[in-house]
Design a protein around this motif. Sequence first.
Motif, PDB file in Angstrom:
ATOM      1  N   ILE A 308     -17.749  25.408  58.891  1.00 12.54           N
ATOM      2  CA  ILE A 308     -17.777  26.189  57.704  1.00 12.54           C
ATOM      3  C   ILE A 308     -19.162  26.811  57.501  1.00 12.54           C
ATOM      4  N   GLY A 309     -20.085  26.480  57.984  1.00 13.81           N
ATOM      5  CA  GLY A 309     -21.574  26.788  57.604  1.00 13.81           C
ATOM      6  C   GLY A 309     -21.634  28.269  58.570  1.00 13.81           C
ATOM      7  N   SER A 310     -21.050  28.233  59.653  1.00 18.38           N
ATOM      8  CA  SER A 310     -20.984  29.200  60.546  1.00 18.38           C
ATOM      9  C   SER A 310     -20.389  30.537  60.165  1.00 18.38           C
ATOM     10  N   LEU A 311     -19.747  30.316  58.947  1.00 18.94           N
ATOM     11  CA  LEU A 311     -19.179  31.602  58.357  1.00 18.94           C
ATOM     12  C   LEU A 311     -20.386  32.502  57.419  1.00 18.94           C
ATOM     13  N   TYR A 312     -21.208  31.653  57.176  1.00 22.15           N
ATOM     14  CA  TYR A 312     -22.328  32.109  56.322  1.00 22.15           C
ATOM     15  C   TYR A 312     -23.415  32.726  56.918  1.00 22.15           C
ATOM     16  N   VAL A 313     -23.543  32.526  58.363  1.00 23.56           N
ATOM     17  CA  VAL A 313     -24.730  32.958  59.054  1.00 23.56           C
ATOM     18  C   VAL A 313     -24.378  34.293  59.850  1.00 23.56           C
ATOM     19  N   ALA A 314     -25.203  35.002  60.312  1.00 22.09           N
ATOM     20  CA  ALA A 314     -24.995  35.993  61.064  1.00 22.09           C
ATOM     21  C   ALA A 314     -25.262  35.945  62.423  1.00 22.09           C
ATOM     22  N   SER A 315     -25.961  34.818  62.782  1.00 24.86           N
ATOM     23  CA  SER A 315     -26.381  34.904  64.277  1.00 24.86           C
ATOM     24  C   SER A 315     -25.123  34.362  65.262  1.00 24.86           C
ATOM     25  N   ILE A 316     -24.109  33.696  64.447  1.00 21.57           N
ATOM     26  CA  ILE A 316     -22.981  32.895  65.253  1.00 21.57           C
ATOM     27  C   ILE A 316     -21.858  33.894  65.162  1.00 21.57           C
ATOM     28  N   PRO A 317     -21.161  34.360  66.293  1.00 24.14           N
ATOM     29  CA  PRO A 317     -19.939  35.473  65.908  1.00 24.14           C
ATOM     30  C   PRO A 317     -19.062  34.578  65.237  1.00 24.14           C
ATOM     31  N   PRO A 318     -18.242  35.414  64.490  1.00 17.25           N
ATOM     32  CA  PRO A 318     -17.185  34.813  63.678  1.00 17.25           C
ATOM     33  C   PRO A 318     -15.896  34.938  64.657  1.00 17.25           C
ATOM     34  N   THR A 319     -14.769  33.873  63.769  1.00 20.67           N
ATOM     35  CA  THR A 319     -13.692  33.930  64.385  1.00 20.67           C
ATOM     36  C   THR A 319     -12.916  35.240  64.386  1.00 20.67           C
ATOM     37  N   PRO A 320     -12.455  35.647  65.460  1.00 20.19           N
ATOM     38  CA  PRO A 320     -11.772  37.198  65.413  1.00 20.19           C
ATOM     39  C   PRO A 320     -10.672  36.990  64.499  1.00 20.19           C
ATOM     40  N   ALA A 321     -10.375  38.212  63.705  1.00 21.14           N
ATOM     41  CA  ALA A 321      -9.198  38.294  62.727  1.00 21.14           C
ATOM     42  C   ALA A 321      -7.908  38.527  63.651  1.00 21.14           C
ATOM     43  N   PRO A 322      -6.778  38.470  62.990  1.00 22.91           N
ATOM     44  CA  PRO A 322      -5.595  38.635  63.839  1.00 22.91           C
ATOM     45  C   PRO A 322      -5.504  39.928  63.889  1.00 22.91           C
ATOM     46  N   PRO A 323      -4.813  40.592  64.965  1.00 22.50           N
ATOM     47  CA  PRO A 323      -4.403  41.814  65.343  1.00 22.50           C
ATOM     48  C   PRO A 323      -3.510  42.434  64.425  1.00 22.50           C
ATOM     49  N   PRO A 324      -3.390  43.848  64.309  1.00 17.84           N
ATOM     50  CA  PRO A 324      -2.662  44.424  63.222  1.00 17.84           C
ATOM     51  C   PRO A 324      -1.238  44.086  63.602  1.00 17.84           C
ATOM     52  N   GLU A 325      -0.880  43.881  64.680  1.00 19.63           N
ATOM     53  CA  GLU A 325       0.555  43.820  65.004  1.00 19.63           C
ATOM     54  C   GLU A 325       1.309  42.235  64.776  1.00 19.63           C
ATOM     55  N   TYR A 326       0.153  41.234  64.386  1.00 16.42           N
ATOM     56  CA  TYR A 326       0.401  40.232  64.205  1.00 16.42           C
ATOM     57  C   TYR A 326       1.131  40.016  62.658  1.00 16.42           C
ATOM     58  N   PRO A 327       2.339  39.237  62.485  1.00 16.34           N
ATOM     59  CA  PRO A 327       2.833  39.137  61.144  1.00 16.34           C
ATOM     60  C   PRO A 327       2.182  38.719  60.089  1.00 16.34           C
ATOM     61  N   ALA A 328       1.819  39.132  58.898  1.00 16.83           N
ATOM     62  CA  ALA A 328       1.084  38.743  58.268  1.00 16.83           C
ATOM     63  C   ALA A 328       1.627  37.495  57.377  1.00 16.83           C
ATOM     64  N   ARG A 733      -0.104  51.568  59.419  1.00 14.81           N
ATOM     65  CA  ARG A 733       1.353  51.584  59.784  1.00 14.81           C
ATOM     66  C   ARG A 733       1.990  50.212  60.289  1.00 14.81           C
ATOM     67  N   PHE A 734       1.174  49.452  61.155  1.00  9.57           N
ATOM     68  CA  PHE A 734       1.539  48.086  61.538  1.00  9.57           C
ATOM     69  C   PHE A 734       1.837  47.015  60.595  1.00  9.57           C
ATOM     70  N   SER A 735       1.031  47.209  59.589  1.00 12.71           N
ATOM     71  CA  SER A 735       1.142  46.228  58.760  1.00 12.71           C
ATOM     72  C   SER A 735       2.525  46.268  57.733  1.00 12.71           C
ATOM     73  N   THR A 736       2.980  47.600  57.780  1.00  9.08           N
ATOM     74  CA  THR A 736       4.199  47.965  56.850  1.00  9.08           C
ATOM     75  C   THR A 736       5.611  48.021  57.524  1.00  9.08           C
ATOM     76  N   GLU A 737       5.471  48.602  58.990  1.00 14.89           N
ATOM     77  CA  GLU A 737       6.576  48.946  59.394  1.00 14.89           C
ATOM     78  C   GLU A 737       7.017  48.052  60.804  1.00 14.89           C
ATOM     79  N   CYS A 738       5.937  47.285  61.404  1.00 13.89           N
ATOM     80  CA  CYS A 738       6.102  46.708  62.554  1.00 13.89           C
ATOM     81  C   CYS A 738       5.629  45.386  62.397  1.00 13.89           C
ATOM     82  N   THR A 739       6.398  44.348  63.133  1.00 10.64           N
ATOM     83  CA  THR A 739       6.188  43.100  63.373  1.00 10.64           C
ATOM     84  C   THR A 739       6.311  42.596  64.682  1.00 10.64           C
ATOM     85  N   ILE A 740       5.964  41.643  65.377  1.00 12.83           N
ATOM     86  CA  ILE A 740       5.828  41.282  66.511  1.00 12.83           C
ATOM     87  C   ILE A 740       6.685  40.026  66.803  1.00 12.83           C
TER      88      ILE A 740
END
Length: 776
Positions: A308-328, A733-740
């Motif tokens: 959890i603490g790694s979310l608040y520091v800039a020195s540790i790379p964050p967990t990559p966010a889901p790509p746009p084609e990933y269903p929300a 466009r992917f968030s409204t028209e496309c899912t995978i």
Amino acid sequence: MPKAQSQDHSSSRGAPFQNTHVLKRNQACHQCRRRKLKCDAQRPCSTCVRSHSYAVAHAPAGVELPPHPECTFDEAVSESPPVETTETPKSRFERLESRINELESLLREKDRALNTFASDQSQPQMQHHPFASSSNAHTPNLVHSNGFNFDGIPGFANGNGNGIPTNGISNMYPNYTSSKPQNGTNGMDYTQFPNASGLDNLAGVASLLGNAPLSEAHIDSVSAGLNQDTSMSGGFQSNGSNLDIVFASWPVNLPSREVTRHLVEAYFAFHLHAVRLFHGPSFLASLDLHPTDPRFPWSAILHAMCAIGSLYVASIPPTPAPPPEYPAHEVFGARLRTLQRRPDSFAEQQAKFAKEQAEIALDLGHHKFQCVQVTVMLTWFYWCHGRWSEAFLSAAQGLRVAVPCGLNVCPPFHTIAETLRPPAIIPPAKTVMEDEVRRNTFWLAYAMERQMGTGNGWALSLDDQDICQLLPLRGDQFEQGILVYPSERQWSHDRDLLTTHKDEQIDSFILYVKATIILSRVKSFNLRFKGKHYVGDASVVSPNNSPASADQQEIFDIKDAPAFQELDKMINAFRTSFPAHLKSPIIGQSVDPYLYTASLIPHLGLILLNEPHARPGEATCVHADRILRAARAIVDLMYNIASTSYDVSLLGLHSIMCWFMSGRVLIRFLKAAMQANSDAQIPQLQAEIVFIRSMLMKAAERITLAQRYQRMLDEYLFNSTGQTFADSLPISRFSTECTISLEEDSTSTMVPDTSRATDVFMQYRAPPIPARPTRR
């Protein structure tokens, strides 16, 4: 002074070094050299002993003298001259072998099994060690809302204006690699004793094992690796100088001591629940202890804090966010991994280590209460990253483990039946602080499970009627460990719990817990309404138009049901009952996250209670009017916090969910306004929806959950209003028209899918009420 001493000195001039009483240069004590007296180099010397005895015998009345003479030396002097000998390799090997045999004999005398240590390598949670001064110099320039001063901590003094560090461990954050047991002996990993020889490693094993015996295989495996070069545990290589202090037996898979402490301090500085889930000063002081100290924190807790603490520091790379084609709306987070095909991030690895250790500890019955704390932190972590299935299971596990620990009840409200098991499988708390930490942990586990449960139609893990617990202490009383008797506090089952607040026992966290209880009651009403209506329960049947057959269901109005009216009245009363000093969560640029969430929850409760029955297209629908007012009240609170410089990602996860729910309500009214061609309402609704999206995007800079909700809101907007209004917004466009399709291979092509109206966690439809059985 004796003359013999002088004679020896004079006679030695002709034959130096023949008299053993002649001292070499600087071998006399400091006191004799300063007073230019003879010294025999004893410890203490006879001259200092006589001087001290004389001073004690002739000391004036009232003068305190040290009990022993002060006699200090530059360096230790051997009683006999050192004999310069050259040790042959054979002799050195025999000496090392003798030392190993000696350690082996000591280890064999121990009576605890080695497999106990293999499953529980780290030490138990500290018992609230008093706060000690840290080596970090704290200055009063940066003070977080949690009450901790972190300006003197490396990486926290220079922030980005919001208190989030922009540097700090860039010089000591190493390249992370996975570390596995190397020796293949019952899971024992001897590489956790860093930068030491084989004998030091064996000594580290002995210190960790405590009472555990060590087999011949283990001794042989250590002896075979005497010349093996070991590194920092957990695969972290030190990038700094070689002058750093390295602790043997540092818990495996944890980053280095400096990185761990930095992340723990970030956790306490910026995480909402940190100062309630733990007693901050005591916990931070325990990190200065040796890892083998029983009060040193359990490594599973440190893993969760690092994640959890790694979310608040800039020195540790964050967990990559889901790509746009990933269903929300995807519930199962593991499917995302098949799409991304990437290694675990630092935070994900630490969360895995915490989960693995907690599962092993639960199987063995160790660290039972600490497992609840770890589960609460992991639930927040999974929810923060939009991993709903894991968060749901973790939240349920936390409450179920809390029940046998006796955290849901407090004496004297135990069962009256005679049972084979005690009311709690953990020993009673020894201090007020320990007791209140347990109570806070339960209420946080309860709040996490209830808040997540508002987004789905699944049953809760623990019924409110099975909870008979005191509400938490005020924050200042908790920090000081003040004992407050039950007669001066409120119980969770008090009848006037939500409308009456004791002046001396109320703060934002207590209001936060009470607001969560409202969500629980609304959720229970929605879940059990049909079942109760089917059997004719008077609390859910309207006395005026109770349907006797399926033909009369259309005229049934739920707002006439006594249980519905009671809930509606209770929510409105709770909103107006806040004490004067807790009316506003925002004062100037300061924001109270707990009070802000407690202010949002009553409006969310009204939405959950009325939305299934609302018809936005009808001007006379009371339920529609209520949810519209509640949604705009949430938007008003969003405007208030947007006017400050506060980082909205620090508010907590449930606030983001409340924003999303208000956006869904406004989209329903926008659809109705567009169908009615109401030019007066459409611009205002459009502006409010765009503002909600902008706030979700702002929180999504750190919180993946906010990004998921923003994309879900986009999809719901597109499915409700069509392409006309959606094109006017900066929506992908992917968030409204496309899912995978994740059921197939991750390389499958994207296909249009507009049939989903919202996430499966966010479906609020009211199916027809089942008919009551015909009585003969």
